[in-house]
Design an enzyme around this catalytic site. Structure first.
Site, short mmCIF file in Angstrom:
data_model
loop_
_atom_site.label_atom_id
_atom_site.label_comp_id
_atom_site.label_asym_id
_atom_site.label_seq_id
_atom_site.Cartn_x
_atom_site.Cartn_y
_atom_site.Cartn_z
N PRO A 1 0.82 -1.22 0.00
CA PRO A 1 0.00 0.00 0.00
C PRO A 1 0.85 1.26 0.00
CG PRO A 1 -0.83 -1.59 1.58
CD PRO A 1 0.50 -2.11 1.12
N GLU A 2 0.34 2.28 -0.67
CA GLU A 2 1.00 3.58 -0.69
C GLU A 2 0.62 4.37 0.57
OE1 GLU A 2 2.79 4.38 -3.72
OE2 GLU A 2 2.32 2.37 -4.40
N LYS B 1 4.12 4.38 6.12
CA LYS B 1 3.29 3.20 5.86
C LYS B 1 3.01 2.41 7.14
CE LYS B 1 4.96 2.70 1.14
NZ LYS B 1 5.50 1.78 0.13
N ASN C 1 5.34 1.46 -4.88
CA ASN C 1 5.77 1.19 -6.24
C ASN C 1 4.96 1.97 -7.28
OD1 ASN C 1 7.73 -0.25 -7.76
ND2 ASN C 1 6.11 -1.58 -8.55
N ARG D 1 10.40 -5.67 -7.91
CA ARG D 1 9.07 -5.12 -8.17
C ARG D 1 8.96 -4.72 -9.63
NH1 ARG D 1 10.84 -2.68 -3.34
NH2 ARG D 1 9.56 -3.16 -1.51
#
Length: 275
Positions: A2-3, A51, A165, A261
């Site tokens: 999650p961002e 985060k 990402n 990623r």
């Protein structure tokens, strides 16, 4: 993963459901804290730090969690069925008379003294959505290792906290640089603008149900006003759009792996090394 904007939304949902309420249910399903009982204590508040999620509880305690790739917190009404996943994936349950918060697949869950929160989050750089945001410090952190690839530097939470990402990929596109360009090769004004843009993007999306970075993409060759992106695939410039035309120039978007990623870029709009 999650961002930062998603984690902030999660913190706000948890805060709304739990803050100021006495816990009538407490269940921490991790071996180290399985015997901890928080019932009878009031939840003072829930906040995001990058985060990380910090639920502060009466008595000088903080429940620290991190979602990483698959974790999630869900809030349910008293009679609502829990639908976040099978019961064996539940790691935490915090409930009061009006709501129950259930944490699924949480790879990080620990109960610590509130005074010791810095042991969990003190390594983080300035929080893009937090009161400690400092663009100058974030920029200095990013440029401390000029040879480091831009994408890796943006994802390092020690430089600035909150970029995942998706934002990494989108920021590289907006900077017109590939994720593999050494960050020290960015012109100084571009590097400074990159930090400002990162803050603007996360702040613009902090309350949105669907993340948007395009701000109205215009098809190649269009001369009229840029229409608002209507399809989910057009809410982002390049992320997840491998082989589809660039929203800016029409060139097919490419994809490759960076540090485990997926990374996406437009070979025409972005300059710099590629795999």
């Amino acid at each position: 993963m999650p961002e930062g904007d998603t984690v902030l939304q999660t913190a706000e949902r948890l805060h709304s459901a739990l803050a100021g309420q006495v816990l009538t249910r407490s269940d921490l399903r991790v071996p180290r804290f399985a015997t901890a009982d928080l019932t009878g204590r009031t939840v003072l508040g829930v906040r995001a730090r990058g985060k990380h999620l910090l639920a502060r509880i009466e008595g000088g305690l903080t429940l620290h969690s991190h979602l990483r790739m698959d974790g999630a917190w869900r809030v349910y009404a008293p009679d609502e069925r829990w639908r976040g996943g099978p019961s064996h994936q539940i790691r935490a349950v915090l409930g009061n008379t009006a709501a129950t918060a259930v944490g699924y697949r949480l790879p990080v869950l620990e109960l610590l003294r509130t005074r010791d929160e810095e042991k969990a989050v003190g390594h983080l750089g300035p929080d893009l959505l937090g009161p400690d945001w400092d663009a100058g410090t974030a920029l200095r952190n990013l440029l401390a290792d000029p040879a480091r690839p831009l994408g890796e530097a943006l994802l390092d939470q020690r430089n600035l906290a909150g970029i995942g990402n998706i934002y990494k990929t989108e920021l590289c596109f907006l900077a017109r640089a590939t994720p593999w360009l050494p960050i020290g090769e960015l012109p100084a004004p571009t590097a400074a603008l990159l930090v400002t843009t990162a803050r603007q993007l996360l702040d613009a999306n902090r309350d949105r149900p669907v993340r948007t970075t395009t701000a109205g993409a215009r098809p190649r060759g269009s001369t009229g006003p840029a229409p608002l992106a209507r399809r989910a695939s057009e809410n982002l410039w390049v992320y997840g759009r491998a082989h589809r035309p660039c929203l800016r120039c029409g060139t097919p978007i490419r994809a490759a792996e960076q540090d485990g990623r997926p990374a996406y870029w437009c070979p025409r709009c972005q300059s710099g090394p590629t795999p």
